[in-house]
Design a protein around this motif. Sequence first.
Motif, PDB file in Angstrom:
ATOM      1  N   LEU A   1       0.836  -1.206   0.000  1.00  0.00           N
ATOM      2  CA  LEU A   1       0.000   0.000   0.000  1.00  0.00           C
ATOM      3  C   LEU A   1       0.871   1.256   0.000  1.00  0.00           C
ATOM      4  N   MET A   2       1.934   1.236   0.816  1.00  0.00           N
ATOM      5  CA  MET A   2       2.828   2.404   0.887  1.00  0.00           C
ATOM      6  C   MET A   2       3.503   2.661  -0.450  1.00  0.00           C
ATOM      7  N   ILE A   3       3.983   1.594  -1.098  1.00  0.00           N
ATOM      8  CA  ILE A   3       4.650   1.763  -2.388  1.00  0.00           C
ATOM      9  C   ILE A   3       3.645   2.270  -3.435  1.00  0.00           C
ATOM     10  N   ALA A   4       2.408   1.771  -3.344  1.00  0.00           N
ATOM     11  CA  ALA A   4       1.377   2.200  -4.297  1.00  0.00           C
ATOM     12  C   ALA A   4       1.105   3.696  -4.155  1.00  0.00           C
ATOM     13  N   ILE A   5       0.924   4.152  -2.905  1.00  0.00           N
ATOM     14  CA  ILE A   5       0.646   5.570  -2.658  1.00  0.00           C
ATOM     15  C   ILE A   5       1.834   6.431  -3.100  1.00  0.00           C
ATOM     16  N   LEU A   6       3.035   5.986  -2.732  1.00  0.00           N
ATOM     17  CA  LEU A   6       4.233   6.739  -3.113  1.00  0.00           C
ATOM     18  C   LEU A   6       4.328   6.864  -4.637  1.00  0.00           C
ATOM     19  N   GLY A   7       4.042   5.759  -5.341  1.00  0.00           N
ATOM     20  CA  GLY A   7       4.104   5.781  -6.801  1.00  0.00           C
ATOM     21  C   GLY A   7       3.111   6.763  -7.401  1.00  0.00           C
ATOM     22  N   PHE A   8       1.891   6.761  -6.873  1.00  0.00           N
ATOM     23  CA  PHE A   8       0.861   7.709  -7.323  1.00  0.00           C
ATOM     24  C   PHE A   8       1.381   9.144  -7.202  1.00  0.00           C
ATOM     25  N   LEU A   9       1.932   9.469  -6.017  1.00  0.00           N
ATOM     26  CA  LEU A   9       2.436  10.829  -5.771  1.00  0.00           C
ATOM     27  C   LEU A   9       3.623  11.155  -6.682  1.00  0.00           C
ATOM     28  N   LEU A  10       4.542  10.193  -6.838  1.00  0.00           N
ATOM     29  CA  LEU A  10       5.756  10.454  -7.622  1.00  0.00           C
ATOM     30  C   LEU A  10       5.448  10.615  -9.111  1.00  0.00           C
ATOM     31  N   ILE A  11       4.533   9.785  -9.635  1.00  0.00           N
ATOM     32  CA  ILE A  11       4.163   9.925 -11.050  1.00  0.00           C
ATOM     33  C   ILE A  11       3.559  11.316 -11.275  1.00  0.00           C
ATOM     34  N   GLY A  12       2.696  11.736 -10.349  1.00  0.00           N
ATOM     35  CA  GLY A  12       2.093  13.064 -10.452  1.00  0.00           C
ATOM     36  C   GLY A  12       3.131  14.171 -10.409  1.00  0.00           C
ATOM     37  N   LEU A  13       4.046  14.091  -9.448  1.00  0.00           N
ATOM     38  CA  LEU A  13       5.067  15.129  -9.293  1.00  0.00           C
ATOM     39  C   LEU A  13       6.015  15.162 -10.496  1.00  0.00           C
ATOM     40  N   MET A  14       6.316  13.961 -11.019  1.00  0.00           N
ATOM     41  CA  MET A  14       7.215  13.873 -12.171  1.00  0.00           C
ATOM     42  C   MET A  14       6.631  14.669 -13.349  1.00  0.00           C
ATOM     43  N   VAL A  15       5.350  14.462 -13.619  1.00  0.00           N
ATOM     44  CA  VAL A  15       4.714  15.143 -14.757  1.00  0.00           C
ATOM     45  C   VAL A  15       4.532  16.634 -14.462  1.00  0.00           C
ATOM     46  N   MET A  16       4.145  16.960 -13.227  1.00  0.00           N
ATOM     47  CA  MET A  16       3.908  18.372 -12.897  1.00  0.00           C
ATOM     48  C   MET A  16       5.186  19.191 -12.990  1.00  0.00           C
ATOM     49  N   ASP A  17       6.308  18.635 -12.520  1.00  0.00           N
ATOM     50  CA  ASP A  17       7.556  19.399 -12.596  1.00  0.00           C
ATOM     51  C   ASP A  17       8.010  19.522 -14.050  1.00  0.00           C
ATOM     52  N   TRP A  18       7.770  18.477 -14.819  1.00  0.00           N
ATOM     53  CA  TRP A  18       8.179  18.495 -16.234  1.00  0.00           C
ATOM     54  C   TRP A  18       7.380  19.523 -17.018  1.00  0.00           C
ATOM     55  N   GLN A  19       6.051  19.547 -16.789  1.00  0.00           N
ATOM     56  CA  GLN A  19       5.180  20.411 -17.597  1.00  0.00           C
ATOM     57  C   GLN A  19       5.082  21.833 -17.048  1.00  0.00           C
ATOM     58  N   ALA A  20       4.991  21.947 -15.721  1.00  0.00           N
ATOM     59  CA  ALA A  20       4.694  23.257 -15.143  1.00  0.00           C
ATOM     60  C   ALA A  20       5.811  23.776 -14.242  1.00  0.00           C
ATOM     61  N   HIS A  21       6.884  23.011 -14.106  1.00  0.00           N
ATOM     62  CA  HIS A  21       7.984  23.375 -13.210  1.00  0.00           C
ATOM     63  C   HIS A  21       7.489  23.667 -11.803  1.00  0.00           C
ATOM     64  N   ARG A  22       6.567  22.833 -11.363  1.00  0.00           N
ATOM     65  CA  ARG A  22       6.054  23.022 -10.010  1.00  0.00           C
ATOM     66  C   ARG A  22       5.952  21.678  -9.287  1.00  0.00           C
ATOM     67  N   LEU A  23       6.235  21.708  -7.987  1.00  0.00           N
ATOM     68  CA  LEU A  23       6.068  20.527  -7.139  1.00  0.00           C
ATOM     69  C   LEU A  23       5.168  20.955  -5.981  1.00  0.00           C
ATOM     70  N   PRO A  24       3.850  20.845  -6.155  1.00  0.00           N
ATOM     71  CA  PRO A  24       2.918  21.415  -5.155  1.00  0.00           C
ATOM     72  C   PRO A  24       3.051  20.774  -3.774  1.00  0.00           C
TER      73      PRO A  24
END
Length: 318
Positions: free
Chosen positions: A126-149
């Motif tokens: 469960l922890m790895i699943a949640i971490l992956g969800f967050l990391l995939i989101g952050l990876m795309v957000m920093d790439w597209q918008a240069h932001r890590l909310p």
Amino acid sequence: MTTPPQHVVLLVFAIGLLFGSFLNVCISRLPEHRSIVNPRSHCAECGHPIRWMDNVPILSWVLLRARCRDCDAPISWRYPAVEAAVGLWFAVCANRALYSINIGPILPAVNGLGKTISERDAIAALMIAILGFLLIGLMVMDWQAHRLPDAFTLTGTAIGFMLVFVQAYFLAPGEGDVVLNTTHQLRLSSPGSFASQGNVFLTGPETLILSRIAAIAGAALILLLVRWGYKALRKRDGMGLGDVKLLAMIAAFLGFSEALLALFAGVIAASVYGILLILRRRVSGASKLPLGSFLAAGGLFSALLGPRILAWYMELLR
Ligand SMILES: [Zn+2]
């Protein structure tokens, strides 16, 4: 009645697709400080609300041929890609818990090896699943918008740290205890210790939780030092605080060594990418690299392979 493990993995994959769909909403809206609840999903071009049948993960994008049904505006391949990524990540996590070799008392469900799943494997997955969800989101957000909310990094750090308490609860009696001196009987036992005969300096749960606090602080400190150093040398900000919080989040879920591995892998990947860009003459020396994206990718790498790589590395040191 038991469910075949493959069915469980398939079900978790489908759940992952839905979470991926939600992650797409977060990726589109969080960097712009828009609500992720209201308004409903709509076309970014014509503003028309998206019908339920056009909102089926991956499938709708394919059937619509990557175009809005109303205005024909193109829909980025980012949408199905994120959905597929989260779906696959969740499936890998489920697969791992189901085929783990640990034998556990609860969760009567299923296991590929014909045994019951332990709570510990379930929590770890469960922890790895949640971490992956967050990391995939952050990876795309920093790439597209240069932001890590902060909504992802700080909230993620808090969630990871809270789940460590759940992990600590399921430690076996005496597991992880730090014993100071095994030859003398010190008659020194900390409150809540399972070991009655003394010598226990910290119990397993105490060790796990305290070391995780140190891991979060340590991971943040490393990048803060790099940030200060860069600022002192170059007289400008080279790294955002978002990167600091991102690594702290990885440490909260995985621990210090795994966070270091994530940093190491992320920096190598970023360097390779930077060198490729320079070779293709696409950048000058002042160009900005979305370091957060690479750190997030390093985190995914470390979450999947970290324990195995670290064990192999410790063998080398012997
Ligand atoms: Zn449209």
